[in-house]
Design a protein around this motif. Sequence first.
Motif, PDB file in Angstrom:
ATOM      1  N   ALA A 180     113.576  13.180  15.838  1.00  0.00           N
ATOM      2  CA  ALA A 180     113.667  14.559  16.314  1.00  0.00           C
ATOM      3  C   ALA A 180     114.853  15.279  15.676  1.00  0.00           C
ATOM      4  N   TRP A 181     115.994  14.609  15.628  1.00  0.00           N
ATOM      5  CA  TRP A 181     117.214  15.217  15.067  1.00  0.00           C
ATOM      6  C   TRP A 181     117.015  15.582  13.598  1.00  0.00           C
ATOM      7  N   SER A 182     116.383  14.696  12.856  1.00  0.00           N
ATOM      8  CA  SER A 182     116.262  14.905  11.409  1.00  0.00           C
ATOM      9  C   SER A 182     115.157  15.873  11.026  1.00  0.00           C
ATOM     10  N   SER A 183     114.176  16.110  11.913  1.00  0.00           N
ATOM     11  CA  SER A 183     112.963  16.820  11.522  1.00  0.00           C
ATOM     12  C   SER A 183     113.157  18.314  11.278  1.00  0.00           C
ATOM     13  N   ASN A 184     114.259  18.894  11.713  1.00  0.00           N
ATOM     14  CA  ASN A 184     114.625  20.258  11.308  1.00  0.00           C
ATOM     15  C   ASN A 184     115.982  20.295  10.630  1.00  0.00           C
ATOM     16  N   PHE A 185     116.701  19.185  10.674  1.00  0.00           N
ATOM     17  CA  PHE A 185     118.014  19.092  10.045  1.00  0.00           C
ATOM     18  C   PHE A 185     117.915  19.336   8.542  1.00  0.00           C
ATOM     19  N   PHE A 186     116.819  18.846   7.941  1.00  0.00           N
ATOM     20  CA  PHE A 186     116.710  18.967   6.477  1.00  0.00           C
ATOM     21  C   PHE A 186     116.317  20.358   5.994  1.00  0.00           C
ATOM     22  N   TYR A 187     115.928  21.256   6.914  1.00  0.00           N
ATOM     23  CA  TYR A 187     115.563  22.607   6.481  1.00  0.00           C
ATOM     24  C   TYR A 187     116.734  23.314   5.804  1.00  0.00           C
ATOM     25  N   THR A 188     117.946  23.132   6.333  1.00  0.00           N
ATOM     26  CA  THR A 188     119.106  23.814   5.766  1.00  0.00           C
ATOM     27  C   THR A 188     119.278  23.464   4.296  1.00  0.00           C
ATOM     28  N   TYR A 189     119.202  22.176   3.998  1.00  0.00           N
ATOM     29  CA  TYR A 189     119.346  21.748   2.612  1.00  0.00           C
ATOM     30  C   TYR A 189     118.201  22.281   1.756  1.00  0.00           C
ATOM     31  N   GLN A 190     116.980  22.177   2.249  1.00  0.00           N
ATOM     32  CA  GLN A 190     115.821  22.586   1.464  1.00  0.00           C
ATOM     33  C   GLN A 190     115.806  24.093   1.220  1.00  0.00           C
ATOM     34  N   PHE A 191     116.035  24.887   2.259  1.00  0.00           N
ATOM     35  CA  PHE A 191     115.914  26.337   2.139  1.00  0.00           C
ATOM     36  C   PHE A 191     117.116  26.960   1.421  1.00  0.00           C
ATOM     37  N   ASN A 192     118.325  26.593   1.841  1.00  0.00           N
ATOM     38  CA  ASN A 192     119.525  27.229   1.277  1.00  0.00           C
ATOM     39  C   ASN A 192     119.962  26.610  -0.048  1.00  0.00           C
TER      40      ASN A 192
ATOM     41  N   VAL B 143     130.075  22.058   3.310  1.00  0.00           N
ATOM     42  CA  VAL B 143     129.960  20.626   3.026  1.00  0.00           C
ATOM     43  C   VAL B 143     129.170  20.473   1.732  1.00  0.00           C
ATOM     44  N   SER B 144     129.554  19.535   0.895  1.00  0.00           N
ATOM     45  CA  SER B 144     128.945  19.434  -0.429  1.00  0.00           C
ATOM     46  C   SER B 144     127.442  19.210  -0.346  1.00  0.00           C
ATOM     47  N   PHE B 145     126.727  19.735  -1.326  1.00  0.00           N
ATOM     48  CA  PHE B 145     125.279  19.555  -1.384  1.00  0.00           C
ATOM     49  C   PHE B 145     124.902  18.075  -1.370  1.00  0.00           C
ATOM     50  N   MET B 146     125.658  17.267  -2.105  1.00  0.00           N
ATOM     51  CA  MET B 146     125.350  15.846  -2.195  1.00  0.00           C
ATOM     52  C   MET B 146     125.504  15.169  -0.841  1.00  0.00           C
ATOM     53  N   ALA B 147     126.554  15.508  -0.095  1.00  0.00           N
ATOM     54  CA  ALA B 147     126.767  14.924   1.226  1.00  0.00           C
ATOM     55  C   ALA B 147     125.627  15.308   2.172  1.00  0.00           C
ATOM     56  N   GLN B 148     125.177  16.562   2.102  1.00  0.00           N
ATOM     57  CA  GLN B 148     124.063  16.993   2.938  1.00  0.00           C
ATOM     58  C   GLN B 148     122.790  16.225   2.592  1.00  0.00           C
ATOM     59  N   LEU B 149     122.534  16.039   1.305  1.00  0.00           N
ATOM     60  CA  LEU B 149     121.339  15.306   0.876  1.00  0.00           C
ATOM     61  C   LEU B 149     121.358  13.877   1.410  1.00  0.00           C
ATOM     62  N   ILE B 150     122.473  13.181   1.231  1.00  0.00           N
ATOM     63  CA  ILE B 150     122.568  11.783   1.657  1.00  0.00           C
ATOM     64  C   ILE B 150     122.414  11.673   3.180  1.00  0.00           C
ATOM     65  N   LEU B 151     123.030  12.593   3.908  1.00  0.00           N
ATOM     66  CA  LEU B 151     122.919  12.580   5.367  1.00  0.00           C
ATOM     67  C   LEU B 151     121.466  12.752   5.805  1.00  0.00           C
ATOM     68  N   ASN B 152     120.754  13.686   5.176  1.00  0.00           N
ATOM     69  CA  ASN B 152     119.336  13.878   5.480  1.00  0.00           C
ATOM     70  C   ASN B 152     118.523  12.618   5.196  1.00  0.00           C
TER      71      ASN B 152
ATOM     72  N   THR C  19     115.401   8.042   7.216  1.00  0.00           N
ATOM     73  CA  THR C  19     115.060   6.640   6.961  1.00  0.00           C
ATOM     74  C   THR C  19     115.257   5.788   8.209  1.00  0.00           C
ATOM     75  N   VAL C  20     116.330   6.048   8.954  1.00  0.00           N
ATOM     76  CA  VAL C  20     116.580   5.307  10.194  1.00  0.00           C
ATOM     77  C   VAL C  20     115.467   5.524  11.211  1.00  0.00           C
ATOM     78  N   SER C  21     114.867   6.703  11.194  1.00  0.00           N
ATOM     79  CA  SER C  21     113.863   7.035  12.217  1.00  0.00           C
ATOM     80  C   SER C  21     112.556   6.262  12.060  1.00  0.00           C
ATOM     81  N   TYR C  22     112.205   5.852  10.835  1.00  0.00           N
ATOM     82  CA  TYR C  22     110.906   5.212  10.613  1.00  0.00           C
ATOM     83  C   TYR C  22     110.732   3.912  11.390  1.00  0.00           C
ATOM     84  N   PRO C  23     111.650   2.930  11.290  1.00  0.00           N
ATOM     85  CA  PRO C  23     111.445   1.696  12.054  1.00  0.00           C
ATOM     86  C   PRO C  23     111.469   1.907  13.562  1.00  0.00           C
TER      87      PRO C  23
END
Length: 466
Positions: free
Chosen positions: A253-265, A414-423, A428-432
């Motif tokens: 749930a946390w990640s499913s809209n978290f990545f919009y910021t990186y993708q859109f901006n 926050v750096s683009f790279m840090a945002q990508l890795i966090l996403n 990945t943690v959510s799948y299992p």
Amino acid sequence: MGSNRDEESDTQIPEKAKVSSFFRYNSPLIQIILIGLVCFCCPGMFNALSGMGGGGQVDHTASNNALTALYTTFAVFGIIGGGIYNILGPHLTLFAGCSTYALYAGSFLYYNHYHHQAFAIVAGALLGVGAGLLWASQGAIMTSYPPVNRKGTYISIFWSIFNMGGVIGGLIPFILNYNSRTAASVNDGTYIGFICFMSAGTILSLAILPAGKVVRDDGTKCTKILYSNVYTESWEIFKLFFNWQMLLIVPAAWSSNFFYTYQFNNVNGTLFNLRTRGLNNVFYWGAQMLGSVGIGYIMDFSFKSRRKRGVFGIAVVGLVGTAIWAGALANQLKYKQKDLPPNLDFKDSGSEFAGPFVLYFGFGLLDAMFQSAIYWVIGALADDSEILSRYTGFYKGVQSAGAAFAWQVDENKVSFMAQLILNWVITTVSYPLLVLLVLMAVKEDNKAEEEPYKQVAASSDNGLAR
């Protein structure tokens, strides 16, 4: 507190009622199409507006702050929205929720002229309230109205209609700004177009039927709960925070809209010019339609076993997600905040445009597959709209808290790279954890649970089965 449920009977539905028209107004299919159209007009257009990066403005500050306010209030009202839906029913809840979308788009029309962000921030906070109500209602409808063994199919139908709003919404800025390769902010006509669609969706929300009036083709109604009240809903929502099933959903749930910021901006808003951002969104939301249909088929038809379908579907999402985030890493290594490439245009040739374009398309594909799989898992945990409204409300609340955090992460540079890795890590943690939830909580067949709640399909005043 009054009830929003119809009185129920244990009498079996006559055989003639069970074979009534597939396109009945009170059939799950028609109701799913209607809620899809409502979301096409309201959150679909909102997605198109957000997808341009910065709400269509060259300076992302107003949009980032407005979206932070939005997702902060959304986090609260997403969680309690299910309880409000159970008390007020779909008409009042959906109408109140939808009405806030046009106000938000209007705030950016105002910002285009006066550049005061206070209105946009207040409108964002109000939209968070409205979005919480709308999505809790939508979640209850989408997960409880369909037949048990076709929830993936109905989710994909909804997701396709809903994301067509993003496709059309992407065309609006593309067409209206087509002749300007250098435009920085969208024109007034773009915002006015969004406002018109959102207003139409608000009116259409009144066509949605409550669960007690929706009858599946096998004769079952979509709820067995007779009524609800404030005390009941408050207590049931409180218990969700200690429900192990909901806790396993939290990372997804946390990640499913978290990545919009990186993708859109940081991809669409950073790498492309304005008119190309609109075109990219056409393909982004179009990819969502493809992704939802594909994962819906897997979740309903890939195996006879319900659990196997769930596990296989999540595994497919995990593999696709890993590949797409790996592509994002390869793309991100080419630029940083302080060393941005020139804005790309859709008329540019070569890999400089093609690579980021395909990546953005892949983001849309993954988003639909990921969220559709989560909704399928939630829908497999129960079959009653009152229970599922709370589950989906909890999901949207946590999702929105993640989004509010993500917009401020970007606002604080926050750096683009840090945002990508966090996403990448959070998804990945959510799948299992989702796999574990399917194995432990999803039943192979709950038709036996539905049997006691078969209802008599009485004719309504207009002659339709109720």
